[in-house]
Scaffold this motif. Structure first.
Motif, PDB file in Angstrom:
ATOM      1  N   ILE A 190     -17.263  -3.193 -15.328  1.00  0.00           N
ATOM      2  CA  ILE A 190     -16.583  -3.849 -16.440  1.00  0.00           C
ATOM      3  C   ILE A 190     -15.766  -5.037 -15.960  1.00  0.00           C
ATOM      4  O   ILE A 190     -15.460  -5.949 -16.730  1.00  0.00           O
ATOM      5  N   GLU A 191     -15.428  -5.053 -14.669  1.00  0.00           N
ATOM      6  CA  GLU A 191     -14.653  -6.177 -14.128  1.00  0.00           C
ATOM      7  C   GLU A 191     -15.422  -7.487 -14.242  1.00  0.00           C
ATOM      8  O   GLU A 191     -14.815  -8.570 -14.317  1.00  0.00           O
ATOM      9  N   ARG A 192     -16.740  -7.425 -14.259  1.00  0.00           N
ATOM     10  CA  ARG A 192     -17.538  -8.642 -14.431  1.00  0.00           C
ATOM     11  C   ARG A 192     -17.274  -9.273 -15.787  1.00  0.00           C
ATOM     12  O   ARG A 192     -17.139 -10.497 -15.910  1.00  0.00           O
ATOM     13  N   LEU A 193     -17.189  -8.438 -16.813  1.00  0.00           N
ATOM     14  CA  LEU A 193     -16.877  -8.940 -18.150  1.00  0.00           C
ATOM     15  C   LEU A 193     -15.444  -9.441 -18.216  1.00  0.00           C
ATOM     16  O   LEU A 193     -15.173 -10.486 -18.821  1.00  0.00           O
ATOM     17  N   LYS A 194     -14.530  -8.730 -17.582  1.00  0.00           N
ATOM     18  CA  LYS A 194     -13.131  -9.155 -17.586  1.00  0.00           C
ATOM     19  C   LYS A 194     -12.968 -10.536 -16.950  1.00  0.00           C
ATOM     20  O   LYS A 194     -12.184 -11.366 -17.425  1.00  0.00           O
ATOM     21  N   GLN A 195     -13.713 -10.796 -15.891  1.00  0.00           N
ATOM     22  CA  GLN A 195     -13.626 -12.098 -15.223  1.00  0.00           C
ATOM     23  C   GLN A 195     -14.090 -13.217 -16.137  1.00  0.00           C
ATOM     24  O   GLN A 195     -13.484 -14.288 -16.182  1.00  0.00           O
ATOM     25  N   SER A 196     -15.159 -13.001 -16.881  1.00  0.00           N
ATOM     26  CA  SER A 196     -15.653 -14.027 -17.804  1.00  0.00           C
ATOM     27  C   SER A 196     -14.655 -14.273 -18.923  1.00  0.00           C
ATOM     28  O   SER A 196     -14.428 -15.419 -19.325  1.00  0.00           O
ATOM     29  N   ILE A 197     -14.056 -13.200 -19.421  1.00  0.00           N
ATOM     30  CA  ILE A 197     -13.053 -13.347 -20.474  1.00  0.00           C
ATOM     31  C   ILE A 197     -11.844 -14.111 -19.956  1.00  0.00           C
ATOM     32  O   ILE A 197     -11.335 -15.021 -20.619  1.00  0.00           O
ATOM     33  N   ALA A 198     -11.393 -13.756 -18.756  1.00  0.00           N
ATOM     34  CA  ALA A 198     -10.224 -14.416 -18.171  1.00  0.00           C
ATOM     35  C   ALA A 198     -10.475 -15.899 -17.926  1.00  0.00           C
ATOM     36  O   ALA A 198      -9.546 -16.711 -17.981  1.00  0.00           O
ATOM     37  N   SER A 199     -11.725 -16.276 -17.692  1.00  0.00           N
ATOM     38  CA  SER A 199     -12.048 -17.682 -17.440  1.00  0.00           C
ATOM     39  C   SER A 199     -12.032 -18.518 -18.707  1.00  0.00           C
ATOM     40  O   SER A 199     -12.122 -19.749 -18.644  1.00  0.00           O
ATOM     41  N   GLY A 200     -11.967 -17.856 -19.875  1.00  0.00           N
ATOM     42  CA  GLY A 200     -11.971 -18.571 -21.150  1.00  0.00           C
ATOM     43  C   GLY A 200     -13.355 -18.902 -21.667  1.00  0.00           C
ATOM     44  O   GLY A 200     -13.495 -19.657 -22.642  1.00  0.00           O
ATOM     45  N   ALA A 201     -14.379 -18.364 -21.043  1.00  0.00           N
ATOM     46  CA  ALA A 201     -15.756 -18.654 -21.457  1.00  0.00           C
ATOM     47  C   ALA A 201     -16.079 -17.988 -22.785  1.00  0.00           C
ATOM     48  O   ALA A 201     -15.522 -16.939 -23.133  1.00  0.00           O
ATOM     49  N   GLY A 202     -17.009 -18.586 -23.521  1.00  0.00           N
ATOM     50  CA  GLY A 202     -17.606 -17.898 -24.646  1.00  0.00           C
ATOM     51  C   GLY A 202     -18.571 -16.863 -24.098  1.00  0.00           C
ATOM     52  O   GLY A 202     -19.448 -17.196 -23.294  1.00  0.00           O
ATOM     53  N   VAL A 203     -18.407 -15.615 -24.501  1.00  0.00           N
ATOM     54  CA  VAL A 203     -19.148 -14.514 -23.879  1.00  0.00           C
ATOM     55  C   VAL A 203     -20.127 -13.907 -24.869  1.00  0.00           C
ATOM     56  O   VAL A 203     -19.738 -13.457 -25.953  1.00  0.00           O
ATOM     57  N   LEU A 204     -21.407 -13.882 -24.481  1.00  0.00           N
ATOM     58  CA  LEU A 204     -22.449 -13.229 -25.265  1.00  0.00           C
ATOM     59  C   LEU A 204     -22.907 -12.004 -24.499  1.00  0.00           C
ATOM     60  O   LEU A 204     -23.344 -12.108 -23.346  1.00  0.00           O
ATOM     61  N   LEU A 205     -22.801 -10.828 -25.124  1.00  0.00           N
ATOM     62  CA  LEU A 205     -23.294  -9.591 -24.537  1.00  0.00           C
ATOM     63  C   LEU A 205     -24.702  -9.348 -25.041  1.00  0.00           C
ATOM     64  O   LEU A 205     -24.941  -9.327 -26.254  1.00  0.00           O
ATOM     65  N   ALA A 206     -25.649  -9.162 -24.120  1.00  0.00           N
ATOM     66  CA  ALA A 206     -27.066  -8.989 -24.476  1.00  0.00           C
ATOM     67  C   ALA A 206     -27.537  -7.622 -23.995  1.00  0.00           C
ATOM     68  O   ALA A 206     -28.067  -7.486 -22.886  1.00  0.00           O
ATOM     69  N   PRO A 207     -27.368  -6.573 -24.818  1.00  0.00           N
ATOM     70  CA  PRO A 207     -27.752  -5.223 -24.407  1.00  0.00           C
ATOM     71  C   PRO A 207     -29.172  -4.868 -24.845  1.00  0.00           C
ATOM     72  O   PRO A 207     -29.735  -5.477 -25.763  1.00  0.00           O
ATOM     73  N   ASN A 208     -29.755  -3.860 -24.195  1.00  0.00           N
ATOM     74  CA  ASN A 208     -30.966  -3.235 -24.725  1.00  0.00           C
ATOM     75  C   ASN A 208     -30.590  -2.441 -25.969  1.00  0.00           C
ATOM     76  O   ASN A 208     -29.417  -2.155 -26.220  1.00  0.00           O
ATOM     77  N   HIS A 209     -31.595  -2.085 -26.780  1.00  0.00           N
ATOM     78  CA  HIS A 209     -31.287  -1.450 -28.075  1.00  0.00           C
ATOM     79  C   HIS A 209     -32.245  -0.287 -28.306  1.00  0.00           C
ATOM     80  O   HIS A 209     -33.330  -0.462 -28.848  1.00  0.00           O
ATOM     81  N   CYS A 210     -31.836   0.919 -27.913  1.00  0.00           N
ATOM     82  CA  CYS A 210     -32.722   2.077 -28.017  1.00  0.00           C
ATOM     83  C   CYS A 210     -32.239   3.115 -29.017  1.00  0.00           C
ATOM     84  O   CYS A 210     -33.003   4.015 -29.392  1.00  0.00           O
ATOM     85  N   ARG A 211     -30.995   3.016 -29.478  1.00  0.00           N
ATOM     86  CA  ARG A 211     -30.453   3.992 -30.424  1.00  0.00           C
ATOM     87  C   ARG A 211     -29.530   3.305 -31.429  1.00  0.00           C
ATOM     88  O   ARG A 211     -28.943   2.259 -31.145  1.00  0.00           O
ATOM     89  N   TYR A 212     -29.381   3.962 -32.588  1.00  0.00           N
ATOM     90  CA  TYR A 212     -28.467   3.441 -33.596  1.00  0.00           C
ATOM     91  C   TYR A 212     -27.026   3.459 -33.096  1.00  0.00           C
ATOM     92  O   TYR A 212     -26.176   2.734 -33.601  1.00  0.00           O
ATOM     93  N   ALA A 213     -26.753   4.280 -32.096  1.00  0.00           N
ATOM     94  CA  ALA A 213     -25.399   4.395 -31.559  1.00  0.00           C
ATOM     95  C   ALA A 213     -24.981   3.190 -30.724  1.00  0.00           C
ATOM     96  O   ALA A 213     -23.781   3.009 -30.454  1.00  0.00           O
ATOM     97  N   ASP A 214     -25.932   2.365 -30.306  1.00  0.00           N
ATOM     98  CA  ASP A 214     -25.646   1.306 -29.328  1.00  0.00           C
ATOM     99  C   ASP A 214     -24.456   0.403 -29.689  1.00  0.00           C
ATOM    100  O   ASP A 214     -23.596   0.156 -28.838  1.00  0.00           O
TER     101      ASP A 214
END
Length: 408
Positions: free
Chosen positions: A48-72
């Motif tokens: 999760i620190e990878r995401l925190k670093q992008s957020i801290a840098s002020g970047a616009g962040v797009l999360l691109a997950p796989n999608h296998c369940r309605y719970a995702d």
């Protein structure tokens, strides 16, 4: 059916008030929902620190997950919690039509609608604007739809990289900021051994089929027996009789029959050619779009409405059959979760809902960020960003698949 015929599409913008997602996170409301409705009882957020670093840098962040369940989408709420940043998410229009509470909850948590059966400029502009603002991360599922095959990635949609590159250009022009994509792999694991649950669910399906004779097959053989029976029933429905041969070939023949006969009835041959005939998902999308157009623009009579519903059912079945990948239940590589996914998919077909009483553990793994250049994608080849997302998700899921129990 995922196409809503009760009312025409109307864009639903996201709720931008941070108080709602903060309230939901504080009182662990979606944790409770995931336990009760989806059987997801625990989780593990990795890197999760990878995401925190992008957020801290002020970047616009797009999360691109796989999608296998309605719970995702809700599972990614744990990513949001541990990164300290709320999220927005693009969600199919039909999800806002499953009852007022679901629509209310999705919207308050940052969801906004997308019309998958046609062009939706408002949804695209909203997604781009969110990345330019960089106030929250944006969740976009590159596969587009859920598939219940956790270890097999479906073809990715180009819209994800179009949104990312457009946002990158606007952000660069606005303040010189950057836009990044984080591939995120979601893997579900069974907390307990699945044998008792799986045998009970298969017994229920077998009873629905009218089978009374008890079987002494191992769990894999029993599951494959039911899979073949359900395919044979569909063959009888559409061909008049069941067929013989390998299951993948029979599946493909039925898919082609469903799509080609529907295209012929609707006179969509030219439109389908433009949409790439070899792509099942593209052909399904064309049919769904045409059903929606005729329903709301051509004032069909009752007879034509029944025919359109039949066309829609055929397209939905084709997409459902397409979600059964080759060799997913191959004896040498099959895992307990592949059996769970297959059984739950069959339950959705027969009963409209899968049994979620089996407790699951969700693993959410964030990969390194992919920098999105401000330049337009090169022509004539696949966007390199999309290639990078696919390679990342494929590698992550291949590694995570090894954490499931092999079937003896």
């Amino acid at each position: 059916m995922t196409v809503i015929l009760d009312r025409p599409y109307q864009f639903i913008p996201p709720n931008r008030n941070d108080l709602w997602p903060a309230f939901i996170q504080k009182f662990r409301i979606f944790d409770y929902y995931l336990r009760k409705k989806e059987g997801v009882v625990s989780y593990d957020c990795r890197n999760i620190e990878r995401l925190k670093q992008s957020i801290a840098s002020g970047a616009g962040v797009l999360l691109a997950p796989n999608h296998c369940r309605y719970a995702d989408p809700l599972v990614l709420g744990w990513c949001s919690r541990h990164s300290g940043r709320h999220v927005y998410a693009m969600a199919s229009w039909h999800l806002f039509n499953n009852g007022w509470f679901d629509a209310f909850a999705i919207n308050r948590m940052g969801g906004f609608s997308i019309f998958r059966e046609g062009s939706d400029r408002q949804a695209l502009e909203t997604a781009i604007e969110i990345l330019v603002e960089a106030h929250r991360a944006l969740i976009l599922f590159p596969e587009g739809t859920t598939n219940r095959t956790n270890d097999a990635l479906k073809p990715l949609l180009e819209g994800v990289t179009f949104i990312a590159r457009t946002a990158s250009r606007r952000r660069h022009k606005k303040d010189g900021g950057k836009t990044v994509v984080h591939p995120v792999a979601i893997k579900y694991l069974s907390v307990d051994k699945i044998d008792d649950w799986a045998n009970a669910q298969l017994s229920q399906i077998e009873s629905q089929l009218g089978w009374q004779k008890p079987v002494s097959l191992p769990l894999l053989g029993r599951t494959l027996r039911v899979v073949e029976a359900l395919l044979a029933l569909r063959e009888v429905e559409y061909f008049g009789k069941s067929r013989t041969g390998p299951l993948p070939a029979r599946r493909d023949e039925l898919i082609e029959h469903l799509l080609s006969s529907t295209e012929q009835r609707m006179k969509l041959e030219n439109a389908v050619s433009d949409a790439n005939e070899s792509n099942v998902r593209a052909r399904v999308r064309v049919i769904r779009s045409e059903v929606h157009t005729r329903w709301f623009s051509r004032n069909p009579n009752d007879q034509e409405k029944r025919a359109l519903r039949g066309d829609l059912a055929a397209a939905d079945l084709a997409q459902e059959l397409f979600s059964y990948p080759d060799n997913y239940l191959q004896e040498e590589t099959v895992t307990d979760m592949r059996l769970v996914e297959t059984i739950q998919r069959m339950q959705e077909t027969l009963f409209g809902k899968a049994d979620s009483s089996i407790p699951l553990h969700a693993v959410i793994e964030v990969d390194e960020s992919i920098n999105v250049p401000a330049e337009k994608a090169p022509r004539g080849v696949e966007d390199p960003i999309l290639t990078s997302i696919r390679e990342s998700l494929t590698a992550l899921l291949e590694n995570l698949s090894g954490e499931a129990r092999p079937v003896a």
